[in-house]
Design an enzyme around this catalytic site. Sequence first.
Site, PDB file in Angstrom:
ATOM      1  N   LYS A 141      58.429 -41.611 -16.750  1.00  0.00           N
ATOM      2  CA  LYS A 141      58.171 -42.953 -17.165  1.00  0.00           C
ATOM      3  C   LYS A 141      56.854 -42.840 -17.847  1.00  0.00           C
ATOM      4  CE  LYS A 141      61.622 -44.896 -15.257  1.00  0.00           C
ATOM      5  NZ  LYS A 141      62.718 -45.438 -16.225  1.00  0.00           N
TER       6      LYS A 141
ATOM      7  N   LEU B   2      70.248 -53.343 -12.742  1.00  0.00           N
ATOM      8  CA  LEU B   2      69.302 -53.782 -13.700  1.00  0.00           C
ATOM      9  C   LEU B   2      69.812 -54.076 -15.015  1.00  0.00           C
ATOM     10  CD1 LEU B   2      66.663 -54.833 -13.913  1.00  0.00           C
ATOM     11  CD2 LEU B   2      65.559 -52.570 -14.559  1.00  0.00           C
TER      12      LEU B   2
ATOM     13  N   TYR C 239      59.613 -38.585 -11.619  1.00  0.00           N
ATOM     14  CA  TYR C 239      59.885 -39.820 -12.058  1.00  0.00           C
ATOM     15  C   TYR C 239      58.802 -40.469 -12.846  1.00  0.00           C
ATOM     16  CZ  TYR C 239      61.365 -44.986 -11.764  1.00  0.00           C
ATOM     17  OH  TYR C 239      61.758 -46.104 -11.888  1.00  0.00           O
TER      18      TYR C 239
ATOM     19  N   THR D 223      68.051 -53.194  -6.726  1.00  0.00           N
ATOM     20  CA  THR D 223      69.232 -52.608  -6.963  1.00  0.00           C
ATOM     21  C   THR D 223      69.909 -51.280  -6.182  1.00  0.00           C
ATOM     22  OG1 THR D 223      68.196 -50.978  -8.238  1.00  0.00           O
ATOM     23  CG2 THR D 223      68.535 -53.012  -9.453  1.00  0.00           C
TER      24      THR D 223
END
Length: 306
Positions: free
Chosen positions: A168, A21, A164, A198
């Site tokens: 975020k 990304l 995670y 990705t």
Amino acid sequence: MGESVSLTGRAAVVTGAGAGLGRAEALALAAAGAAVVVNDMGDAAHLVAEEIVAAGGRAIAVTGDVSDWSLGGRLVEESVEAFGSFDILVNNAGIIRDKMIFNLTESDWDDVIRVHLKGHAATSHAAAAHWRRMSKAAGGPVYGRIVNTSSEAFLFGSAGQPNYSAAKAGITALTLSTAQGLARYGVTANAICPRARTAMTAEAFGEADATTGLDPLAPERVGTLVSYLASPASAEITGQVFVVYGKMVALMAAPKVENRFDAAGSAFTVEELDEQLSSYFAGRGPYETYAAYSIAELEKAALAVD
């Protein structure tokens, strides 16, 4: 390219830009005319910078760990020294250490929070300090754009990603705070929640179908939005959260108050809370929580790429 979306004469820093990304975002900014400081941990940063230069653009590589607070300042300084300005910050660097909460180790937690959340904060701090100085020297607003990388994980609270998801969510809050704190200086800050195929998401998304043209989950699709949010055309867009993938960009709304419970007297008793809340939540489904599961309804149309 129209003047309102051109980045000619601007300089950008992109973290985690050695692959995936971040690489797509760096290339998109360069294609729009920006000079790019490509940041990543190793040689990949140099390869992307060389790719931009070979295509006729301007770029340098600055390696380092974004969770090192001092790197933020160095990225800004390198941009100013190499290109004469620093105008755009794209925070993308991240790692994953997916575990259920009962299997999560301290290092799993610390590593993800450190790279994602601290990494965003370190570079945002350096960028903000620079633009504030520039604004004071100029006696008015300056050009500044921050694009942070959040995730739908913070909307869902992914069961296998407590670290995670928390990082975020923190990045989203950091974005809102940054947007408010820097508005007076002419700086905008927005967050994107991208889906892209990705190396980091290979296990989740699998391989692309090479026979259908541009992959609906191609990182380049996200790079286009980043380029726009970095441009003069986006001057009135700040403090926003966008979900982006496929042929879709979705603007998230602020949370709403679902219901309000009021005490009959000056304060609740436990019995009164029981009376009001227990009856309200009786029979409520397992997915009727604060998590924004309705966002999943976007998927079918978003991925239906011609």
